[in-house]
Design a protein around this motif. Structure first.
Motif, PDB file in Angstrom:
ATOM      1  N   THR A 104     -60.589 -12.923 -18.591  1.00 25.67           N
ATOM      2  CA  THR A 104     -61.072 -11.683 -17.951  1.00 25.67           C
ATOM      3  C   THR A 104     -60.612 -10.467 -18.758  1.00 25.67           C
ATOM      4  N   PHE A 105     -59.368 -10.485 -19.160  1.00 25.95           N
ATOM      5  CA  PHE A 105     -58.816  -9.351 -19.925  1.00 25.95           C
ATOM      6  C   PHE A 105     -59.591  -9.150 -21.220  1.00 25.95           C
ATOM      7  N   ARG A 106     -59.862 -10.257 -21.898  1.00 27.25           N
ATOM      8  CA  ARG A 106     -60.601 -10.169 -23.179  1.00 27.25           C
ATOM      9  C   ARG A 106     -61.983  -9.587 -22.948  1.00 27.25           C
ATOM     10  N   ALA A 107     -62.622 -10.033 -21.862  1.00 27.97           N
ATOM     11  CA  ALA A 107     -63.985  -9.561 -21.586  1.00 27.97           C
ATOM     12  C   ALA A 107     -63.977  -8.055 -21.310  1.00 27.97           C
ATOM     13  N   VAL A 108     -62.951  -7.576 -20.620  1.00 31.24           N
ATOM     14  CA  VAL A 108     -62.894  -6.152 -20.263  1.00 31.24           C
ATOM     15  C   VAL A 108     -62.418  -5.306 -21.443  1.00 31.24           C
ATOM     16  N   GLU A 109     -61.397  -5.783 -22.131  1.00 32.14           N
ATOM     17  CA  GLU A 109     -60.734  -4.964 -23.156  1.00 32.14           C
ATOM     18  C   GLU A 109     -61.253  -5.218 -24.565  1.00 32.14           C
ATOM     19  N   GLY A 110     -61.953  -6.330 -24.751  1.00 28.68           N
ATOM     20  CA  GLY A 110     -62.455  -6.652 -26.085  1.00 28.68           C
ATOM     21  C   GLY A 110     -61.374  -7.099 -27.044  1.00 28.68           C
ATOM     22  N   ARG A 111     -60.229  -7.484 -26.508  1.00 33.45           N
ATOM     23  CA  ARG A 111     -59.139  -8.019 -27.337  1.00 33.45           C
ATOM     24  C   ARG A 111     -58.259  -8.903 -26.463  1.00 33.45           C
ATOM     25  N   PRO A 112     -57.528  -9.826 -27.078  1.00 35.44           N
ATOM     26  CA  PRO A 112     -56.624 -10.643 -26.251  1.00 35.44           C
ATOM     27  C   PRO A 112     -55.337  -9.874 -25.931  1.00 35.44           C
ATOM     28  N   PRO A 113     -54.643 -10.254 -24.869  1.00 34.91           N
ATOM     29  CA  PRO A 113     -53.299  -9.705 -24.664  1.00 34.91           C
ATOM     30  C   PRO A 113     -52.418 -10.096 -25.855  1.00 34.91           C
ATOM     31  N   GLY A 114     -51.507  -9.219 -26.224  1.00 31.53           N
ATOM     32  CA  GLY A 114     -50.669  -9.489 -27.406  1.00 31.53           C
ATOM     33  C   GLY A 114     -49.192  -9.586 -27.067  1.00 31.53           C
ATOM     34  N   LEU A 115     -48.568 -10.619 -27.618  1.00 35.56           N
ATOM     35  CA  LEU A 115     -47.116 -10.813 -27.439  1.00 35.56           C
ATOM     36  C   LEU A 115     -46.436 -10.768 -28.799  1.00 35.56           C
TER      37      LEU A 115
ATOM     38  N   THR B  50     -38.256  -1.268 -35.726  1.00 35.08           N
ATOM     39  CA  THR B  50     -39.318  -2.280 -35.608  1.00 35.08           C
ATOM     40  C   THR B  50     -39.785  -2.366 -34.160  1.00 35.08           C
ATOM     41  N   ILE B  51     -38.839  -2.337 -33.232  1.00 32.76           N
ATOM     42  CA  ILE B  51     -39.208  -2.415 -31.812  1.00 32.76           C
ATOM     43  C   ILE B  51     -39.971  -1.147 -31.401  1.00 32.76           C
ATOM     44  N   ALA B  52     -39.546   0.004 -31.924  1.00 29.90           N
ATOM     45  CA  ALA B  52     -40.260   1.254 -31.590  1.00 29.90           C
ATOM     46  C   ALA B  52     -41.716   1.165 -32.059  1.00 29.90           C
ATOM     47  N   ALA B  53     -41.926   0.567 -33.236  1.00 32.90           N
ATOM     48  CA  ALA B  53     -43.304   0.432 -33.751  1.00 32.90           C
ATOM     49  C   ALA B  53     -44.116  -0.490 -32.838  1.00 32.90           C
ATOM     50  N   LEU B  54     -43.486  -1.545 -32.323  1.00 34.10           N
ATOM     51  CA  LEU B  54     -44.192  -2.460 -31.411  1.00 34.10           C
ATOM     52  C   LEU B  54     -44.475  -1.767 -30.075  1.00 34.10           C
ATOM     53  N   ASN B  55     -43.535  -0.928 -29.628  1.00 35.28           N
ATOM     54  CA  ASN B  55     -43.757  -0.156 -28.390  1.00 35.28           C
ATOM     55  C   ASN B  55     -45.016   0.704 -28.520  1.00 35.28           C
ATOM     56  N   ALA B  56     -45.214   1.238 -29.731  1.00 41.13           N
ATOM     57  CA  ALA B  56     -46.336   2.173 -29.949  1.00 41.13           C
ATOM     58  C   ALA B  56     -47.642   1.452 -30.274  1.00 41.13           C
ATOM     59  N   ASP B  57     -47.564   0.165 -30.547  1.00 44.04           N
ATOM     60  CA  ASP B  57     -48.750  -0.586 -30.969  1.00 44.04           C
ATOM     61  C   ASP B  57     -49.605  -0.963 -29.749  1.00 44.04           C
ATOM     62  N   PRO B  58     -50.813  -0.433 -29.643  1.00 43.83           N
ATOM     63  CA  PRO B  58     -51.621  -0.706 -28.437  1.00 43.83           C
ATOM     64  C   PRO B  58     -52.111  -2.147 -28.331  1.00 43.83           C
ATOM     65  N   THR B  59     -51.972  -2.925 -29.401  1.00 49.03           N
ATOM     66  CA  THR B  59     -52.395  -4.338 -29.308  1.00 49.03           C
ATOM     67  C   THR B  59     -51.235  -5.243 -28.885  1.00 49.03           C
ATOM     68  N   VAL B  60     -50.062  -4.652 -28.739  1.00 50.70           N
ATOM     69  CA  VAL B  60     -48.894  -5.429 -28.283  1.00 50.70           C
ATOM     70  C   VAL B  60     -48.617  -5.054 -26.827  1.00 50.70           C
ATOM     71  N   ASP B  61     -48.723  -6.019 -25.937  1.00 47.35           N
ATOM     72  CA  ASP B  61     -48.517  -5.754 -24.510  1.00 47.35           C
ATOM     73  C   ASP B  61     -47.138  -6.184 -24.039  1.00 47.35           C
ATOM     74  N   GLY B  62     -46.521  -7.107 -24.760  1.00 48.17           N
ATOM     75  CA  GLY B  62     -45.210  -7.597 -24.356  1.00 48.17           C
ATOM     76  C   GLY B  62     -44.339  -7.865 -25.580  1.00 48.17           C
ATOM     77  N   ILE B  63     -43.040  -7.628 -25.393  1.00 53.32           N
ATOM     78  CA  ILE B  63     -42.093  -7.826 -26.506  1.00 53.32           C
ATOM     79  C   ILE B  63     -40.942  -8.681 -25.988  1.00 53.32           C
ATOM     80  N   ILE B  64     -40.624  -9.744 -26.718  1.00 57.54           N
ATOM     81  CA  ILE B  64     -39.366 -10.416 -26.413  1.00 57.54           C
ATOM     82  C   ILE B  64     -38.526 -10.478 -27.685  1.00 57.54           C
ATOM     83  N   VAL B  65     -37.242 -10.360 -27.501  1.00 58.99           N
ATOM     84  CA  VAL B  65     -36.324 -10.397 -28.640  1.00 58.99           C
ATOM     85  C   VAL B  65     -35.511 -11.670 -28.513  1.00 58.99           C
TER      86      VAL B  65
END
Ligand code: NAP
Length: 329
Positions: free
Chosen positions: A28-39, A85-100
């Motif tokens: 559903t997310f892909r259909a609405v957003e045109g991209r997959p959720p990103g981890l 590096t984490i700040a760049a991932l925070n700002a990246d709109p294709t990244v929805d979740g971050i784990i360290v």
């Protein structure tokens, strides 16, 4: 008379149900957003055991249609390099979740890294904001392992409300959040640790025992109350074999239900992590649509008294029918 061995609380079937719901929500997310959720999985230096765990998560992402990526930083990297590096991932709109991936090299302060993660992308609930929300009974992101330890009870139909629970272990990522979740489910909870006097006394009194100590064989059958329900979160390697913190063979003869290791909390943890990711992706997309940068954190959850499913965060807009938003938080 020999007791019937305890019921096995297997995590695999529950994890499969969650993965199925995740895959539907991803579609559903892909259909609405045109991209997959990103981890994004940030790993600082490589070590063999954590790579096995990461490979499992990446495989789960692939199967669910999630864009899972490893962000590798050399073990000699400085703290600012990691936080940048984490700040760049925070700002990246294709990244929805971050784990360290933990543990971090000794030269890097855990707190500095944890604080640098955007709480809206903190799908393993390690940021102080999410920890505080859990403490106050609001919906934030839960640490996946603690969530799995309680979710396996709920989804196996084990009654929690009103029962005496003991959690062995008080870490910020497993023991304490598991204890808060059990309180949220209206159990009466005692938290034990290395300085607890007479651990055996507390364990013997408990109807539910959650063990997250990292100490193989810490809890044995004779220590348990007859009919206790045991959730073994521990993962230890002994003589090349993965074992928990509970002596399974003796505990199984006394308990009424017990999680195996491996195959109990572990598979559920990985599946819940992906469910958290989808929830983060949906929340950020909805916040963007509303022109706000507010993430999913901060909505009141069932707290101590509400009757709704503790894991539910009502979704609105394009994801209103989301299966995961009706599933685990
Ligand atoms: P941790 O940070 O080392 O914390 C261990 C906790 O257990 C501490 O609070 C410690 O007490 C307590 N403890 C240790 N030995 C004890 C003893 N003999 N008696 C009473 N309490 C004792 O570990 P963690 O990160 O919470 O992880 C706990 C276990 O869960 C580990 O085996 C880990 O591998 C496993 N784990 C499993 C998963 C999963 O998906 N299943 C995920 C993460 C972790 P003090 O506070 O007094 O030191």
């Amino acid at each position: 008379m020999e007791r019937t061995p305890a019921r096995l609380l297997a995590g695999g079937p529950i994890a499969s149900e969650i993965r199925q719901a995740v895959a539907e929500d991803v579609a559903t997310f892909r259909a609405v957003e045109g991209r997959p959720p990103g981890l994004a999985i940030v790993i600082v230096g490589r070590d063999a055991p954590s790579m096995v765990y990461l490979t499992q998560i990446l495989r789960g992402c692939e199967k669910a249609g999630i864009d899972g990526r490893l962000v590798e930083i050399g073990g000699e990297a400085s703290e600012p390099r990691v936080t940048k590096t984490i700040a760049a991932l925070n700002a990246d709109p294709t990244v929805d979740g971050i784990i360290v991936q933990m543990p971090l090299p000794a030269t890097i302060r855990l707190r500095a890294v944890v604080d640098s993660i955007d709480p809206a992308k903190d799908i393993d609930g390690i940021h102080p904001l999410n920890a505080g929300l859990l403490r106050l009974g609001y919906d934030g992101f839960l640490p996946a392992t603690a969530h799995a330890a309680v979710e396996i009870l709920r989804r196996s139909g084990i009654e929690i409300e009103g029962r005496r629970a003991v959690v062995v272990g008080r870490s910020a990522v497993v023991g304490m959040p598991a204890a808060f979740l059990l309180v949220r489910e209206n159990a009466t909870v005692t938290v034990c640790h290395r300085r607890t006097r007479d651990l055996g006394h507390h364990v013997k009194d408990a109807e539910i025992v959650v063990v997250a100590a990292g100490h193989p064989g810490l809890i044995t059958g004779p220590m348990l109350r007859k009919g206790a329900v045991v959730v073994d979160v521990g993962i230890n390697v002994v003589d090349g074999k993965v074992v928990g913190d509970v002596d399974f063979d003796s505990a199984r003869r006394v308990a009424s239900a017990i999680t195996p290791v491996p195959g109990g909390v572990g598979p559920l943890t990985n599946a819940l992590l992906l469910a958290h990711l989808v929830r983060a992706a949906q929340a950020q997309s909805q916040a963007k649509a509303k022109g706000s940068i507010v993430g999913s954190a901060g909505r009141p959850s069932r707290g101590a008294n509400a009757d709704e499913d503790s894991s539910t965060t009502p979704a609105a807009g394009p994801f209103a029918d989301s299966t995961v938003s009706r599933g685990p938080a």
